[in-house]
Design a protein around this motif. Structure first.
Motif, PDB file in Angstrom:
ATOM      1  N   ARG A 204      -6.117  -9.724  -4.509  1.00  0.00           N
ATOM      2  CA  ARG A 204      -6.029  -8.467  -5.254  1.00  0.00           C
ATOM      3  C   ARG A 204      -7.354  -8.099  -5.915  1.00  0.00           C
ATOM      4  NH1 ARG A 204      -0.189  -8.944  -8.419  1.00  0.00           N
ATOM      5  NH2 ARG A 204       1.141  -8.919  -6.558  1.00  0.00           N
ATOM      6  N   THR A 205      -8.087  -9.128  -6.333  1.00  0.00           N
ATOM      7  CA  THR A 205      -9.379  -8.842  -6.966  1.00  0.00           C
ATOM      8  C   THR A 205     -10.320  -8.188  -5.965  1.00  0.00           C
ATOM      9  OG1 THR A 205      -9.101 -10.731  -8.451  1.00  0.00           O
ATOM     10  CG2 THR A 205     -11.320  -9.827  -8.244  1.00  0.00           C
ATOM     11  N   ARG A 206     -10.303  -8.642  -4.712  1.00  0.00           N
ATOM     12  CA  ARG A 206     -11.164  -8.034  -3.697  1.00  0.00           C
ATOM     13  C   ARG A 206     -10.791  -6.567  -3.492  1.00  0.00           C
ATOM     14  NH1 ARG A 206     -14.798  -9.796  -0.236  1.00  0.00           N
ATOM     15  NH2 ARG A 206     -15.290  -8.523   1.583  1.00  0.00           N
ATOM     16  N   VAL A 207      -9.501  -6.284  -3.454  1.00  0.00           N
ATOM     17  CA  VAL A 207      -9.061  -4.892  -3.303  1.00  0.00           C
ATOM     18  C   VAL A 207      -9.556  -4.049  -4.475  1.00  0.00           C
ATOM     19  CG1 VAL A 207      -7.044  -3.367  -3.259  1.00  0.00           C
ATOM     20  CG2 VAL A 207      -7.051  -5.475  -1.889  1.00  0.00           C
ATOM     21  N   LEU A 233     -10.905  -1.262   3.259  1.00  0.00           N
ATOM     22  CA  LEU A 233      -9.640  -1.135   2.531  1.00  0.00           C
ATOM     23  C   LEU A 233      -8.496  -0.784   3.487  1.00  0.00           C
ATOM     24  CD1 LEU A 233     -10.841   0.700  -0.688  1.00  0.00           C
ATOM     25  CD2 LEU A 233      -9.630  -1.489  -0.631  1.00  0.00           C
ATOM     26  N   ARG A 234      -8.758   0.109   4.421  1.00  0.00           N
ATOM     27  CA  ARG A 234      -7.721   0.484   5.381  1.00  0.00           C
ATOM     28  C   ARG A 234      -7.344  -0.701   6.278  1.00  0.00           C
ATOM     29  NH1 ARG A 234      -8.113   6.099   8.399  1.00  0.00           N
ATOM     30  NH2 ARG A 234      -5.966   5.419   8.791  1.00  0.00           N
ATOM     31  N   GLU A 235      -8.336  -1.523   6.579  1.00  0.00           N
ATOM     32  CA  GLU A 235      -8.049  -2.708   7.397  1.00  0.00           C
ATOM     33  C   GLU A 235      -7.195  -3.704   6.612  1.00  0.00           C
ATOM     34  OE1 GLU A 235     -10.525  -6.194   9.764  1.00  0.00           O
ATOM     35  OE2 GLU A 235     -11.524  -4.324   9.220  1.00  0.00           O
ATOM     36  N   LEU A 236      -7.462  -3.823   5.302  1.00  0.00           N
ATOM     37  CA  LEU A 236      -6.685  -4.738   4.469  1.00  0.00           C
ATOM     38  C   LEU A 236      -5.249  -4.267   4.294  1.00  0.00           C
ATOM     39  CD1 LEU A 236      -9.305  -5.562   1.685  1.00  0.00           C
ATOM     40  CD2 LEU A 236      -8.394  -7.146   3.396  1.00  0.00           C
ATOM     41  N   ASP A 237      -5.053  -2.952   4.239  1.00  0.00           N
ATOM     42  CA  ASP A 237      -3.703  -2.407   4.028  1.00  0.00           C
ATOM     43  C   ASP A 237      -3.543  -1.130   4.851  1.00  0.00           C
ATOM     44  OD1 ASP A 237      -1.236  -1.640   3.161  1.00  0.00           O
ATOM     45  OD2 ASP A 237      -1.721  -1.600   1.030  1.00  0.00           O
ATOM     46  N   PRO A 238      -3.225  -1.281   6.149  1.00  0.00           N
ATOM     47  CA  PRO A 238      -3.144  -0.111   7.038  1.00  0.00           C
ATOM     48  C   PRO A 238      -2.055   0.879   6.661  1.00  0.00           C
ATOM     49  CG  PRO A 238      -3.245  -2.178   8.283  1.00  0.00           C
ATOM     50  CD  PRO A 238      -3.004  -2.539   6.857  1.00  0.00           C
ATOM     51  N   ARG A 242      -2.873   6.260   0.530  1.00  0.00           N
ATOM     52  CA  ARG A 242      -3.981   6.666  -0.356  1.00  0.00           C
ATOM     53  C   ARG A 242      -5.327   6.388   0.288  1.00  0.00           C
ATOM     54  NH1 ARG A 242      -6.400   4.313  -5.201  1.00  0.00           N
ATOM     55  NH2 ARG A 242      -5.164   2.444  -4.855  1.00  0.00           N
ATOM     56  N   TYR A 243      -5.426   5.308   1.070  1.00  0.00           N
ATOM     57  CA  TYR A 243      -6.686   4.986   1.712  1.00  0.00           C
ATOM     58  C   TYR A 243      -7.022   5.985   2.819  1.00  0.00           C
ATOM     59  CZ  TYR A 243      -6.294   0.493  -0.741  1.00  0.00           C
ATOM     60  OH  TYR A 243      -6.189  -0.480  -1.696  1.00  0.00           O
ATOM     61  N   VAL A 244      -5.997   6.486   3.499  1.00  0.00           N
ATOM     62  CA  VAL A 244      -6.229   7.534   4.502  1.00  0.00           C
ATOM     63  C   VAL A 244      -6.785   8.775   3.810  1.00  0.00           C
ATOM     64  CG1 VAL A 244      -5.200   8.940   6.326  1.00  0.00           C
ATOM     65  CG2 VAL A 244      -4.325   6.630   5.902  1.00  0.00           C
ATOM     66  N   HIS A 245      -6.191   9.119   2.665  1.00  0.00           N
ATOM     67  CA  HIS A 245      -6.651  10.267   1.885  1.00  0.00           C
ATOM     68  C   HIS A 245      -8.103  10.074   1.430  1.00  0.00           C
ATOM     69  CE1 HIS A 245      -5.908  12.993  -1.875  1.00  0.00           C
ATOM     70  NE2 HIS A 245      -6.662  13.581  -0.985  1.00  0.00           N
ATOM     71  N   LEU A 246      -8.403   8.885   0.910  1.00  0.00           N
ATOM     72  CA  LEU A 246      -9.763   8.606   0.444  1.00  0.00           C
ATOM     73  C   LEU A 246     -10.762   8.611   1.602  1.00  0.00           C
ATOM     74  CD1 LEU A 246      -9.090   5.785  -2.176  1.00  0.00           C
ATOM     75  CD2 LEU A 246      -9.647   8.173  -2.626  1.00  0.00           C
ATOM     76  N   HIS A 247     -10.333   8.137   2.746  1.00  0.00           N
ATOM     77  CA  HIS A 247     -11.193   8.182   3.932  1.00  0.00           C
ATOM     78  C   HIS A 247     -11.539   9.636   4.255  1.00  0.00           C
ATOM     79  CE1 HIS A 247     -11.828   6.741   8.375  1.00  0.00           C
ATOM     80  NE2 HIS A 247     -12.937   7.192   7.822  1.00  0.00           N
ATOM     81  N   GLY A 248     -10.548  10.507   4.157  1.00  0.00           N
ATOM     82  CA  GLY A 248     -10.790  11.931   4.379  1.00  0.00           C
ATOM     83  C   GLY A 248     -11.772  12.500   3.383  1.00  0.00           C
TER      84      GLY A 248
END
Length: 391
Positions: A204-207, A233-238, A242-248
């Motif tokens: 969790r600390t890495r995330v 981040l997306r690889e850690l939690d596909p 929220r990560y898809v949104h942040l990627h955008g």
């Protein structure tokens, strides 16, 4: 033989492996149930994982063997105080105030007082713990946390810097140092500290470190680094939308509008009720010149989040482009009622009011200029509008 297990357990505890430490201490106690080192190690291991019941059982056993052990007394007093025993706090204060008080008597008092919101008392106790254990990372770390709560970013930076230098292989002090730097506006130093945290962070600390780094890279306009971070981040939690949104968002800021639009659309399909994703998709459409699609999405976003300044101000910009100032005023007044300090809303309401009531428009422009002092764009636009209105 028991002392060998005490040493092994102590090494496991120092390496951040409390479960292994507990096993070692218990093996030692199976050989000698009265081994003080194993009993104390067991207490510390259980405390490190928050296992209060197990810690209390171990410290009670220890005190039966060695009743005058002040560290054990301090641990028991803290556990009882945390469970609501008012006398235990008095006991702990007395133990910590004794001239012979050791590290744990003082540190435990600081922990308890910090939990109860007595920041001054906690600060004094941690500083006292620092005197007897100047090379311990924990007092510096806790003093840094207190400085954060008191909004003293300079002190927070100092203490987390000390904690990080004392425990260079620990991720958390570096992460907290990064956050203190970011709070003080030192984005470069924040990125450097977060990068060091990432070298040692797991789970969790890495995330948490990656999430912080993503925001910092965006602030520093480090688009490539931001993209690499969000991809990890997306690889850690596909499955994390929220990560898809942040990627955008990272693609949007990099000018890759088509890819940003596709990512926002994917995120919205997976989370259709999240207004912020819909808002981002609208912004991507508008940036691509797809005005009709942008307006439709903004209308939907404003309907879903009528008091949020961002979507309303974006929709108002389109409405005023269509000369629909009356509707713009209604939407802006609704947002302003919920967000009276929002400078951009005041600015847009001044523009929407300008054709009808110059005095009212001037009032809102002045509000925008005052509230937007930290935003050069809003401040400058408000100043230009005030010049127009006074002409």
């Amino acid at each position: 033989m028991a002392s060998r297990y005490a040493q092994e357990g102590g090494q496991s505890l120092q390496q951040g492996q409390p479960a292994e430490a507990v096993k070692s201490f218990q093996k030692g106690l199976s050989i000698d149930p009265k081994d003080v080192d194993c009993l104390m190690g067991l207490v510390r291991a259980h405390l490190s994982t928050g296992a209060s019941k197990e810690a209390e059982g171990a410290v009670t056993r220890l005190l039966q063997v060695q009743p005058d052990n002040t560290e054990a007394q301090a641990h028991l007093a803290m556990l009882k105080a945390q469970a609501g025993d008012p006398v235990a706090l008095v006991t702990l204060k007395a133990l910590a105030a004794a001239p012979t008080a050791g590290y744990f008597e003082r540190f435990n008092l600081g922990t308890l007082l910090a939990d109860r919101g007595d920041l001054e008392g906690a600060k004094a106790a941690f500083e006292a713990a620092q005197v007897v254990a100047p090379h311990s990372v924990y007092p510096h770390f806790e003093l840094g946390r207190i400085a954060v709560q008191r909004k003293d970013t300079a002190a927070a930076v100092t203490h987390f810097q000390q904690a990080a230098s004392l425990a260079p292989q620990e991720a958390l002090p570096h992460l907290m140092l990064s956050r203190a730097h970011a709070e003080s506006g030192a984005i470069g130093a924040a990125i450097a500290a977060a990068t060091r945290a990432l070298e040692h962070a797991q789970g969790r600390t890495r995330v948490a470190v990656l999430q912080d780094l993503f925001r910092l890279y965006l602030q520093a306009n480090g688009q490539d680094a931001a993209r690499r971070t969000i991809l990890e981040l997306r690889e850690l939690d596909p499955e994390q939308v929220r990560y898809v949104h942040l990627h955008g968002m990272a693609c949007m800021l990099a000018g890759e509008l088509a890819q940003a639009k596709a990512l926002f659309a994917e995120a919205l399909e997976r989370a259709p009720n999240q207004w912020d994703i819909r808002h981002s998709l609208a912004q991507a459409h508008e940036a691509l010149g797809e005005r009709a699609e942008a307006r439709k999405l903004l209308e939907e976003t404003v309907a879903a989040a009528p008091h949020e300044p961002g979507p309303t101000n974006d929709l108002v910009r389109l409405l005023m482009g269509d000369q629909d100032h009356a509707r713009a005023r209604v939407l802006l007044e609704r947002v302003l009622a919920a967000n009276p300090q929002d400078a951009l809303t005041h600015l847009n309401l001044a523009r929407a009011t300008q054709p009808f009531d110059r005095a009212e428009a001037t009032r809102h422009a002045r509000q925008a200029q005052s509230l937007g002092a930290a935003d050069d764009i809003v401040k400058d636009q408000a100043a230009r509008l005030l010049t127009e209105l006074s002409g």
